[in-house]
Motif scaffolding. Structure first.
Motif, short mmCIF file in Angstrom:
data_model
loop_
_atom_site.label_atom_id
_atom_site.label_comp_id
_atom_site.label_asym_id
_atom_site.label_seq_id
_atom_site.Cartn_x
_atom_site.Cartn_y
_atom_site.Cartn_z
N UNK A 152 39.85 39.14 39.86
CA UNK A 152 41.17 38.80 39.33
C UNK A 152 41.01 37.65 38.34
N UNK A 153 41.19 37.95 37.03
CA UNK A 153 41.03 36.94 35.99
C UNK A 153 42.19 37.07 34.99
N UNK A 154 42.36 36.05 34.16
CA UNK A 154 43.36 36.18 33.09
C UNK A 154 43.03 37.38 32.20
N UNK A 155 44.04 38.02 31.71
CA UNK A 155 43.83 39.20 30.86
C UNK A 155 42.92 38.85 29.69
N UNK A 156 41.95 39.73 29.44
CA UNK A 156 41.05 39.56 28.31
C UNK A 156 39.81 38.75 28.63
N UNK A 157 39.68 38.25 29.86
CA UNK A 157 38.52 37.42 30.22
C UNK A 157 37.21 38.15 29.95
#
Length: 285
Positions: free
Chosen positions: A144-149
Motif C-alpha cells: 500500500x503506497x501513494x499512487x504512482x510510487x
C-alpha cells in the motif's frame, strides 16, 4: 528440493522448476537460476543508463547478490549491496543503509518484506530506477503506497508461455487441465533425460551427457529426429518446446527467456509483457 537431496544422492536429477542458486552444481535444470535473473536485471539497468545500482535482499540470497555485483562490474556500473537477516522483523532499519548508497537504481530480490522496505525508502529517498525479481515484484504489488510510487518500476519473471499447439496436445490427453505453467519445462526436462541416456549408452554416464545434447551440435526439436541423429553419431543441440535449453556442465542453463512487465500508476505490474532473452555473461559461466 534442498531437503530432498539426500534421497536422490548419486542420481542424476533434472528439475523443470527449481530456481534456487543453492542447487547449482548439485542438480541439473531447464529453468534459470535466480542468479541469472538478478544478472539480467542489471542488463536492463544498464539499458536505462543507470550509473550505480544497489542490490537489496536477505543474506540467504548471496548467490543472486554476487551475480548482480559481477554483472554490474562487467557492464561498467558501480554497485553496492545491502543485506539483512532472513528472519528480521526490522527490515525497515536497513532503509538508511540503502539510501546511503546514493544509487540511482535499486534491485529488490527479497520476498514478503519488500513492501515495508519500499515504504521506508519512499520517505527518505527511493532511487529513480526500480527493479524487482519475480518474488520481490509479486510481494511489492501487494503493498500500500501513494499512487504512482512504483510507476515505471520493472519486474522480471520466467516466460511461462505455453504454445497453442502444445496446449492442444495436453488437452488431448486430459481435457480437464486448466493450469499450464511449467508444462513445457517439464516436457523438456523429460526429453533431455531421454536424449542424454541415448547418447550415453550407459545409465551411469547419463549426467555427463546432459550438456552435450543441449549446448553445441545440430539443432533438433523433436525427440524422434534428435534420437535419429544420435544414432548416426551426430552431436545434437536440443531446442525445447520452452526454447533453447543450454545446460552447462555444472547443470545450470546459461540462457533464458523472461517476461518483463512495467508497473503502472496504480502500483501494479501492467498486463503488457515484453519478452526478453538473455545469456549468462561469460564471467559467470
Amino acid at each position: 528440493m534442498l531437503k530432498n537431496l539426500t534421497a536422490v544422492s548419486g542420481l542424476p536429477v533434472v528439475s523443470p522448476a527449481t530456481t534456487s542458486p543453492d542447487l547449482s552444481g548439485r542438480i541439473a535444470r531447464v529453468v534459470p537460476s535466480d542468479a541469472l535473473q538478478g544478472a539480467t536485471l542489471v542488463k536492463f539497468a544498464s539499458f536505462d543508463l543507470v550509473v550505480k545500482v544497489v542490490a537489496v535482499g536477505p543474506v540467504s540470497a548471496k548467490a543472486t547478490l554476487d551475480s548482480i555485483a559481477s554483472e554490474a562490474r562487467a557492464r561498467g556500473l558501480r554497485v553496492g549491496k545491502v543485506t539483512y537477516p532472513n528472519a528480521t522483523k526490522k527490515v525497515t532499519d536497513y532503509a538508511g543503509k540503502i539510501a546511503a548508497q546514493h544509487a540511482d537504481g535499486i534491485i529488490f530480490i527479497g520476498g514478503t518484506e519488500t513492501p515495508s522496505l519500499v515504504r521506508a525508502l519512499v520517505r527518505i529517498g527511493l532511487p529513480a530506477h526500480v527493479y524487482f525479481t519475480s518474488a520481490a515484484g509479486s510481494a511489492a504489488a501487494q503493498g500500500d503506497y501513494p499512487r504512482g510510487t512504483l510507476s515505471g518500476a520493472k519486474v522480471l519473471g520466467p516466460d511461462l508461455r505455453t504454445p497453442a499447439a502444445f496446449k492442444k496436445r495436453i488437452l488431448g490427453v486430459d481435457s480437464k487441465v486448466t493450469q499450464f505453467d511449467y508444462t513445457t519445462q517439464s516436457y523438456d526436462a523429460a526429453v533431455v533425460v531421454g536424449l542424454a541416456a541415448a547418447e550415453a549408452g550407459d545409465p551411469a554416464l547419463l549426467a555427463q551427457h546432459l550438456s552435450s545434447v543441449t549446448m553445441v551440435g545440430q539443432r533438433c526439436s523433436t525427440p524422434s529426429v534428435c534420437l535419429a541423429l544420435i544414432a548416426r553419431g551426430t552431436d545434437i543441440d536440443y531446442v525445447g518446446v520452452s526454447g533453447p535449453v543450454d545446460i552447462s556442465i555444472d547443470g545450470d542453463v546459461v540462457s533464458a527467456s523472461y517476461a518483463l512487465r512495467t508497473f503502472g500508476g496504480n502500483n501494479k505490474p501492467g498486463t503488457s509483457v515484453d519478452r526478453k532473452s538473455t545469456r549468462l555473461n561469460s564471467s559467470h559461466a
